[in-house]
Design a protein around this motif. Structure first.
Motif, PDB file in Angstrom:
ATOM      1  N   LEU A  46      -5.790  15.924  -5.736  1.00 43.89           N
ATOM      2  CA  LEU A  46      -7.005  16.279  -5.007  1.00 43.89           C
ATOM      3  C   LEU A  46      -7.972  17.101  -5.860  1.00 43.89           C
ATOM      4  O   LEU A  46      -9.185  16.947  -5.752  1.00 43.89           O
ATOM      5  N   GLU A  47      -7.444  17.972  -6.693  1.00 45.53           N
ATOM      6  CA  GLU A  47      -8.293  18.847  -7.503  1.00 45.53           C
ATOM      7  C   GLU A  47      -8.901  18.121  -8.705  1.00 45.53           C
ATOM      8  O   GLU A  47     -10.051  18.345  -9.036  1.00 45.53           O
ATOM      9  N   TRP A  48      -8.106  17.308  -9.392  1.00 47.14           N
ATOM     10  CA  TRP A  48      -8.586  16.605 -10.585  1.00 47.14           C
ATOM     11  C   TRP A  48      -8.231  15.127 -10.454  1.00 47.14           C
ATOM     12  O   TRP A  48      -7.184  14.684 -10.931  1.00 47.14           O
ATOM     13  N   PRO A  49      -9.112  14.319  -9.846  1.00 48.68           N
ATOM     14  CA  PRO A  49      -8.780  12.922  -9.559  1.00 48.68           C
ATOM     15  C   PRO A  49      -8.459  12.058 -10.774  1.00 48.68           C
ATOM     16  O   PRO A  49      -7.652  11.156 -10.687  1.00 48.68           O
ATOM     17  N   GLY A  50      -9.048  12.298 -11.921  1.00 50.12           N
ATOM     18  CA  GLY A  50      -8.788  11.442 -13.075  1.00 50.12           C
ATOM     19  C   GLY A  50      -7.581  11.852 -13.893  1.00 50.12           C
ATOM     20  O   GLY A  50      -6.958  11.024 -14.560  1.00 50.12           O
ATOM     21  N   ALA A  51      -7.238  13.120 -13.860  1.00 46.97           N
ATOM     22  CA  ALA A  51      -6.161  13.642 -14.698  1.00 46.97           C
ATOM     23  C   ALA A  51      -4.784  13.056 -14.377  1.00 46.97           C
ATOM     24  O   ALA A  51      -4.013  12.773 -15.307  1.00 46.97           O
ATOM     25  N   PRO A  52      -4.410  12.840 -13.120  1.00 49.54           N
ATOM     26  CA  PRO A  52      -3.075  12.297 -12.853  1.00 49.54           C
ATOM     27  C   PRO A  52      -2.844  10.923 -13.464  1.00 49.54           C
ATOM     28  O   PRO A  52      -1.735  10.600 -13.866  1.00 49.54           O
ATOM     29  N   LEU A  53      -3.889  10.114 -13.560  1.00 51.38           N
ATOM     30  CA  LEU A  53      -3.732   8.795 -14.172  1.00 51.38           C
ATOM     31  C   LEU A  53      -3.375   8.936 -15.645  1.00 51.38           C
ATOM     32  O   LEU A  53      -2.498   8.226 -16.158  1.00 51.38           O
ATOM     33  N   ILE A  54      -4.029   9.865 -16.325  1.00 46.62           N
ATOM     34  CA  ILE A  54      -3.699  10.124 -17.737  1.00 46.62           C
ATOM     35  C   ILE A  54      -2.282  10.663 -17.856  1.00 46.62           C
ATOM     36  O   ILE A  54      -1.507  10.224 -18.719  1.00 46.62           O
ATOM     37  N   LEU A  55      -1.923  11.574 -16.966  1.00 47.94           N
ATOM     38  CA  LEU A  55      -0.579  12.152 -16.993  1.00 47.94           C
ATOM     39  C   LEU A  55       0.483  11.091 -16.745  1.00 47.94           C
ATOM     40  O   LEU A  55       1.521  11.071 -17.419  1.00 47.94           O
TER      41      LEU A  55
END
Length: 83
Positions: A46-55
């Motif tokens: 919820l806080e950083w929508p693009g970051a989880p995909l990179i992770l």
């Protein structure tokens, strides 16, 4: 009402059940850890929508590397032993 054939001789439960003990203790810890991780992942998403995909991509890459390196190392370690 109880019959003598309900519990034949020698089959009485002895001590803990096979589903208790260390396995049961570890099961609730795994469930708790999984729940906390899922909650943290949701907040992260919820806080950083693009970051989880990179992770997820990085973690999958690490998984693939480990899945290839460990079997190769195990096969290499098993080469010298034999006769």
């Amino acid at each position: 009402m109880s019959f003598s054939s309900d519990n034949p001789s020698g089959t009485e439960p002895q001590g803990d059940s096979p589903y208790g003990g260390a396995l049961a203790d570890a099961a609730w810890q795994v469930l708790l850890t999984s729940g906390v991780a899922a909650f943290a992942w949701g907040v992260f998403e919820l806080e950083w929508p693009g970051a989880p995909l990179i992770l997820v991509g990085v973690l999958f890459g690490i998984h693939l590397l480990a899945g290839g390196v460990f079997p190769l190392a195990g096969a290499r370690a098993g080469e010298g032993g034999g006769s």
